[in-house]
Scaffold this motif. Structure first.
Motif, PDB file in Angstrom:
ATOM      1  N   VAL A  98     -17.217  -8.729   2.805  1.00  0.00           N
ATOM      2  CA  VAL A  98     -17.114 -10.167   3.042  1.00  0.00           C
ATOM      3  C   VAL A  98     -15.722 -10.641   2.668  1.00  0.00           C
ATOM      4  O   VAL A  98     -15.130 -10.179   1.685  1.00  0.00           O
ATOM      5  N   TYR A  99     -15.183 -11.514   3.507  1.00  0.00           N
ATOM      6  CA  TYR A  99     -13.838 -12.059   3.255  1.00  0.00           C
ATOM      7  C   TYR A  99     -13.970 -13.218   2.268  1.00  0.00           C
ATOM      8  O   TYR A  99     -14.658 -14.220   2.544  1.00  0.00           O
ATOM      9  N   THR A 100     -13.365 -13.057   1.099  1.00  0.00           N
ATOM     10  CA  THR A 100     -13.363 -14.180   0.145  1.00  0.00           C
ATOM     11  C   THR A 100     -11.897 -14.372  -0.257  1.00  0.00           C
ATOM     12  O   THR A 100     -11.340 -13.572  -0.998  1.00  0.00           O
ATOM     13  N   SER A 101     -11.301 -15.420   0.246  1.00  0.00           N
ATOM     14  CA  SER A 101      -9.839 -15.561   0.104  1.00  0.00           C
ATOM     15  C   SER A 101      -9.453 -15.756  -1.355  1.00  0.00           C
ATOM     16  O   SER A 101     -10.237 -16.278  -2.155  1.00  0.00           O
ATOM     17  N   CYS A 102      -8.239 -15.332  -1.681  1.00  0.00           N
ATOM     18  CA  CYS A 102      -7.695 -15.620  -3.013  1.00  0.00           C
ATOM     19  C   CYS A 102      -6.695 -16.757  -2.823  1.00  0.00           C
ATOM     20  O   CYS A 102      -5.545 -16.546  -2.431  1.00  0.00           O
ATOM     21  N   ASN A 103      -7.204 -17.972  -3.030  1.00  0.00           N
ATOM     22  CA  ASN A 103      -6.339 -19.111  -2.692  1.00  0.00           C
ATOM     23  C   ASN A 103      -5.145 -19.212  -3.640  1.00  0.00           C
ATOM     24  O   ASN A 103      -4.166 -19.863  -3.349  1.00  0.00           O
ATOM     25  N   ILE A 104      -5.221 -18.528  -4.773  1.00  0.00           N
ATOM     26  CA  ILE A 104      -4.077 -18.596  -5.700  1.00  0.00           C
ATOM     27  C   ILE A 104      -2.950 -17.708  -5.180  1.00  0.00           C
ATOM     28  O   ILE A 104      -1.835 -18.150  -4.962  1.00  0.00           O
TER      29      ILE A 104
END
Lengths: 389, 237, 267, 40
Positions: free
Chosen positions: C238-244
């Motif tokens: 699953v794609y879970t973005s690292c917004n940092i």
């Protein structure tokens, strides 16, 4: 298939169960001990000289003595699977050698902290390079800082008895950390020796996952939101003191194991001829050679004492001091180049200068008794032609 | 007899009791200040501490808080009876060993990863741990001895704990009742009047007034208070 | 019955802290999925509430969905490893095991076999939840071999395409050419084909998705858990973005997830 | 190669993809059918 066994406690198994004499290799001795320990699961990965132990354990699984067994991908995978299964509340066994131990070390050194009860067979071998499958026990030096309880077997009989006793020690509520049983590859594992063994219908009582200092991770024992190995890491809501007292608790468990070493092994050391001036102190198969040197010395009318160290961790500091309090010279034959046993002894006794750091052989070389005799003659100040003879 | 394990604070980095040579007591015996004594003697000293020091507290651990085994019922009953015999005694539970983010409510619970927060905040000078797994009990007792001046009593179902001032081992419901009787006996000897009163409930629990309701209390009418698709709810309580 | 360990001793019910009493009364333990689950989030006490992950982190949102989708949380054990995921997973009301970096699938192999020995007639779900680094780089051998051995548990890879917890280094799942720490000149090989690797290794159910649709995400998780109960290993990528590390402003995190699903393809 | 690029252009690299063995398909039919019955 259930093999109807007579389940007994370890005191009965080791001291009262009737035994018969067998002539088997060290690898067979370790496997036979596992057969009598009601082990739930064994996980294997081949590496000479350990492979014989684990494929024999595989056969024992096929005969129904062990409930689950598989060959893992490599040692780190093996040791992590052991950690996972032990948390599920089952009794575990595995074994490895030299480079395999070092590959699995990342998981092994985290076992005590996770309070993983299991028995680890260490059939020592050279740590490459250069590559060699021959016996050398330098790998034990790495294990000495892990917090694991370490027993060092002199011969096939010791391998059998210590492996059995290890299963009882590791599950004691005030210990509950892994117990390793080390012995030299080939010299012990592939050589035959007399082993008195009880009938295989006797077996150690089954594990009780709830007789433990930590909750099993099986959703049956509270607390539900359990965290056996809290990631007490850097975050702001943890005090670092928790990590330090946690480490202290592990080394306390290690030292608490000493009373069980007395109960099941008759004490951490064995002393012969305690009033001698010259002592040989040795562990593992070096102790077998030292016992032979002691016999030679007796035949030549020389008074030489022998201290065999059975338990490397917890280190028997008091017992070593008592045994060597009047010693003039201490000879420490070893199968490794760094001399971890002589270092431990020098760190324990007030007059470390009396310790002769050797004779040492390594890389698979044998330890001829004459090498030890030479040190004895020097220590007793005998003239040189005796050395040539 | 010399006291090896004394009330803290013993210092920044405590030496653990076992490394100071304190050994667990054999069956039938107890530990008092690190020395092996008769169980009654340890219980009397513990009772005196609980009766004379401020804010006595009982910390029940997960093994007596959750109903996972048949002996939990009578153990929890015995603990409550014991608490009700000690003047202004409080019960603060240790329901969980997990470090909880961001911080526990120190009035409502105690956590083994930072027990000193609860001890210091509530100014507890004497306490009893019971039903806590041995590993976490040892961590908790050692940190309390390191950083607080609290007399600790460990009542353990197994082998006991070297870190506690008083350590009773193989504790089941009957030993708790025995300890309660000794507390009453010592209380009478010290001439402290006390009528049996139940300790106060957990301060974090909402008072049982039915004014404040949670969505679940609406049962099947829950949909009424849930915003529909597209409906834009500005402020929510 | 395993629910007992979640029921307070009757005498102590009024002595437990509020959040535990609510967990017992309003939590999802022992409830049918129609009463709880992702559709009713907000009307019951979820298993994960406060956690120390960054605000706007798409991974913590997905972890909440995982715990809301569990068929029976009272019999579930999660296994994680180093990385950002364990920050939230360790705060959940479900047992969590944390071993060494990358060995989650080896541990899961051990514990699932132990559970089958000890509870032959009961279903204990084991889920390993780790990042792309923990699953596909450092833990690659253990991940693949657990699948080859047909170990029965669910593997969920939270793919944020970076080593987030250590400050934004390039990972095996970063896209080719991505300039990140430890890839100053841009990453010189492509994203590892995790889905194909899982299928090749013998997984019985594999999903690759970006969790923009909450029901579809939950359905994939529940299917993976059901299939892992007796068929074999299952995998969710699953794609879970690292917004940092990819400096995605918090309000745009959902748009970015949508975009990764619909439009942009790796260069 | 260009066709490959075109095909991929429509779908992002995280477009929903699902693989299941036949056994898994059977299992889901059973499980999801039961769930529908349970909900309705």
């Amino acid at each position: 298939m259930s093999l109807n066994k007579t389940l007994v406690d370890m005191d009965y198994l080791l001291n009262e169960a009737p035994r018969e004499k067998h002539f088997i290799t060290g690898a067979q001795a370790m496997a036979e001990a596992v057969k009598r320990a009601s082990v739930d699961m064994a996980i294997a990965y081949p590496i000479t000289p350990q492979s014989e132990v684990m494929h024999l354990v595989g056969d024992i699984y096929a005969q129904g003595h062990i409930k689950e067994y598989y060959r893992a991908e490599e040692e780190l995978g093996t040791m992590s699977a052991i950690a996972g299964a032990a948390r599920g509340g089952v009794r575990m066994f595995t074994a490895t050698s030299g480079p395999g131990l070092l590959r699995g070390l990342e998981a092994i050194v985290s076992w005590p902290g996770h309070r993983i009860p299991c028995v680890l067979g260490v059939l020592t071998r050279v740590v490459n390079a250069p590559l060699s499958i021959q016996p050398d026990n330098i790998e034990m030096a790495y294990l000495m800082h892990s917090g694991v309880v370490m027993l060092h077997a002199e011969n096939q009989q010791d391998t059998f008895d210590y492996t059995l006793a290890a299963f009882a020690i590791t599950e004691k509520v005030d210990v509950y950390i892994p117990v390793s049983v080390s012995t030299e590859g080939f010299f012990v594992t592939h050589a035959k020796g007399y082993v008195d063994m009880m009938d295989e219908k006797y077996a150690f009582t089954e594990v009780d996952p709830y007789h433990a200092p930590v909750p099993a991770m099986d959703n049956e024992v509270p607390p539900a939101r359990i965290q056996r190995d809290a990631p007490v890491q850097k975050s702001n809501f943890m005090s670092y003191l928790i990590h330090s007292v946690w480490q202290q608790e592990i080394w306390d468990c290690n030292s608490r194991a000493m009373k069980y070493v007395y109960q099941y092994l008759g004490g951490p050391i064995e002393v012969i001829n305690p009033d001698a001036d010259v002592f040989i102190v040795a562990s593992g198969c070096a102790a077998a050679q030292s016992r032979e040197a002691n016999r030679y010395a007796e035949e030549e009318g020389l008074s030489v004492g022998l201290v065999k160290v059975k338990c490397i961790r917890p280190w028997p500091r008091k017992e070593i001091n008592d045994a060597l309090k009047n010693a003039k010279t201490v000879i420490v034959p070893e199968h490794n180049i760094i001399g971890w046993l002589s270092k431990e002894i020098k760190a324990s006794i007030p007059n470390g200068g009396i310790v002769v750091e050797g004779p040492r052989v390594y890389g698979g070389m044998t330890l001829p008794v004459e090498l030890i005799m030479e040190e004895i003659y020097i220590a007793l100040g005998m003239d040189s032609e005796k050395l040539q003879a | 007899m010399s006291k090896k394990i004394t009330v803290g604070p013993v210092g920044y980095m405590p030496q653990s009791a076992p490394s100071m040579g304190v050994e667990l007591s054999p069956e039938g015996k107890a530990l008092l200040y690190g020395n092996i004594v008769e169980e009654e003697e340890a219980m009397r000293d513990a009772a005196k501490a609980l009766l004379t020091m401020n804010n006595p507290t009982i910390f029940p651990g997960p093994q007596v808080l959750w109903d996972w085994r048949e002996d939990v019922a009578d153990k929890s009953a015995a603990i409550l009876d014991l608490a009700s015999e000690i003047p202004n005694c409080k019960i603060i539970p240790m329901p969980d060993y997990r470090p909880k983010y961001p911080k526990i409510d120190v009035k409502a619970e105690i956590n083994p990863n930072h027990p000193n927060l609860t001890i210091l905040d509530n100014k507890i000078k004497a306490c009893v741990f019971i039903g806590v797994h041995c590993h976490y009990a040892n961590l908790t007792l050692r940190m309390i001895r390191a950083g607080t001046s609290c007399y600790t009593v460990a009542m353990c179902a197994m082998m006991g704990h070297e870190e506690a001032m008083a350590s009773i081992r193989d504790v089941h419901a009957d030993s708790i009742v025995k300890f309660k009787d000794i507390v009453i006996q010592v209380r009478n000897e010290l001439g402290i009047e006390h009528t049996t009163t139940m300790p106060p409930e957990n301060p974090s629990l909402p008072k049982e007034d039915w004014g404040s309701l949670t969505p679940a209390d609406y049962g099947e009418y829950r949909a009424l208070i849930m915003s529909k698709k597209g409906e834009h709810v500005t402020a929510v309580e | 019955m395993s629910l007992n360990y979640m029921i307070p001793a009757s005498k102590f019910k009024r002595y437990l802290p509020k959040d535990y009493v609510e967990l017992v009364d309003y939590g999802p333990f022992g409830k049918k999925y129609s009463e709880v689950g992702v559709k009713n989030m907000g009307t019951y006490k979820e298993l994960v509430e406060e956690h120390p992950m960054c605000s706007g982190c798409w991974m913590s949102y997905y972890i909440k969905i995982i715990f809301a989708s569990l068929p029976n949380p009272e019999d579930t054990v999660t296994i994680g490893t180093a990385g950002c995921g364990r920050l939230a997973i360790s705060q959940a009301a479900v047992p969590f095991i944390y071993g060494n970096y990358g060995d989650q699938n080896a541990m899961a192999s051990g514990i699932t076999r132990a559970f089958r020995l000890r509870f032959p007639d009961r279903q204990k779900d084991v889920i390993t939840i780790a990042g792309d680094g923990g699953m596909m780089d450092i833990g690659f051998s253990m991940t693949m071999h657990a699948w080859f051995r047909r170990e029965k548990f669910t593997t969920i890879m939270l793919d944020n395409e970076v080593y987030g917890n250590t400050g934004g280094q390039e990972s095996g799942m970063s896209v080719e050419g991505a300039v990140l720490k430890m890839s100053p000149k841009g990453k010189n090989f492509g994203k590892m084909p995790a889905m194909q690797l899982a299928i090749t290794a013998g997984c019985v159910y594999v999903v690759k998705m970006s969790p923009t649709n909450i029901n579809k995400a939950s359905k994939a998780i529940r299917r993976a858990i059901f299939a892992a109960r007796n068929l074999g290993p299952t995998f969710i990528h699953v794609y879970t973005s690292c917004n940092i590390e990819y400096s995605i402003p918090t309000p745009d995190v959902f748009r970015d997830a949508k975009e990764k699903e619909k439009r942009s393809f790796c260069i | 190669m260009y066709l490959e690029m075109l095909k991929r252009k429509k779908k992002g690299r995280f477009a929903f993809e699902e693989f299941m063995t036949d056994e898994a398909k059977e299992l889901f039919k059973v499980v999801e059918a039961k769930k529908k019955k349970e909900v309705s």
